[in-house]
Design an enzyme around this catalytic site. Sequence first.
Site, PDB file in Angstrom:
ATOM      1  N   SER A 138       0.838  -1.194   0.000  1.00  0.00           N
ATOM      2  CA  SER A 138       0.000   0.000   0.000  1.00  0.00           C
ATOM      3  C   SER A 138       0.878   1.251   0.000  1.00  0.00           C
ATOM      4  CB  SER A 138      -0.952  -0.061   1.204  1.00  0.00           C
ATOM      5  OG  SER A 138      -2.020   0.845   1.055  1.00  0.00           O
ATOM      6  N   ASP A 163      -9.589  -6.311  -3.707  1.00  0.00           N
ATOM      7  CA  ASP A 163      -9.126  -5.097  -3.027  1.00  0.00           C
ATOM      8  C   ASP A 163     -10.146  -3.974  -3.213  1.00  0.00           C
ATOM      9  OD1 ASP A 163      -7.726  -2.873  -2.046  1.00  0.00           O
ATOM     10  OD2 ASP A 163      -5.812  -3.630  -2.775  1.00  0.00           O
ATOM     11  N   HIS A 201      -7.168  -6.198   0.348  1.00  0.00           N
ATOM     12  CA  HIS A 201      -6.059  -5.247   0.317  1.00  0.00           C
ATOM     13  C   HIS A 201      -4.831  -5.767   1.053  1.00  0.00           C
ATOM     14  CE1 HIS A 201      -4.216  -1.391  -0.301  1.00  0.00           C
ATOM     15  NE2 HIS A 201      -4.076  -1.159   1.001  1.00  0.00           N
TER      16      HIS A 201
END
Length: 317
Positions: free
Chosen positions: A104, A238, A266
Site C-alpha cells: 500500500s 481489493d 487489500h
Amino acid sequence: MGGTVPRDGYDVQFVTIHGHRRAYVKAGKGPVVLLLHGLGCDHTTWEPVIEALSRRYTVIAPDLLGHGQSDKPRADYTLGGFANGMRDLLTVLGIDKATVVGHSFGGGVAMQFAYQFPERTERLMLVASGGLGPEVSPGIRAISTPGFDQLMSVLTLPGIRHAGMAGLRALSSAPYKVTRDLDEVAAIYDTFKDRRARHAIRHVVRAVVDWQGQIVTMADRAYLTEEMPMWVVWGRDDRVIPVRHANAAARIAPNARVEVIPDAGHFPHKDHPVRFAHIVHEFIRTTAPAKYSRARFRALLKAGGNQASLQAVEDTA
C-alpha cells in the site's frame, strides 16, 4: 542507542536516528528482505509471513516514522523522507542491500527507495501498492480534508471507539468481499486515539493524496525499472486500491511480473500468508539481484524510456 521489547514472539528493537526513536523487528539469516507496511499500520501487519520468510532470509520489518512504536515527531513525512529514513536504518544495521517489499503506502516508499538508492535495491516487490494510478478509497481521501482531526478526536473517545471497533470487526467476519478488510480498518482506527499518530498520518496523506486521489505515481519514471527485478502482487477483491492498478503496472513496467491472488483483499499477505511467502521466495529464487551501473542509469535517464533513444545513447557512450 537501542533496546528491545518482547512482542508476540518477536523482539521489537529500537534505534535512535537523527534524534527520533525507530522501532523494527529483525528475524532470520540470509539475504535481506525489507518489509514496508502501509498507512496507519506497523510491522505487525507482516507477522503472518515473518516466520516463513525468516527461514531463508534476514527479515527487517520497521515501523515507519509516525507509525506503531516509532516516534511521531513533527517531521518530513514525504515519500523521499521515508526513503531516506529506510536508507539510514539499513546503514545503522550494517545492511548494504535488500529486496524491498512494500504494501500500500509502503509500496510508494519502496518505489521511492529504489529510485533514490538503486545501488542498494536488489529487487522491488509492490503489494497492493500506491503510486500506480489515481484512484484510492474515499476513507483515505477523507484524512486529507479539513476537520479530520476534530472529527477523530470525538470518534476516538473510549466508548465510541470501542463500539466502532467492535462493529468493524463484527462486519469483517461476515461472508462479504466488501467487508473483508474491516478488521484491519479497526486496528488503524484504534491508532487514531493517539493525537500524534493522527497528525503524522494526516501529513503522510497530504503529501501523496488530494481530493481527486493519488497525486504521486511512478508512471513517469517506470522505465528505470528496466534494470530492476520487479513483482507486483494484488488481491483480486481489493476495495482500497483497485486491482486494475496491477494492470497499469504491467503497462508502464513491461518487465514486471504481475500476480493477482483470488479471494484476497487489500492485505493478501494476511489473507494467504503461505502463498505470499512462497511468492516472495520464488521472486528471489528466480531473479538475479539488480546490479547498479551509473553509466546505464545515466543512459536510461537521458533516453527517458525511449528505446531508440536509449540505443543511440549507448552507441555513443
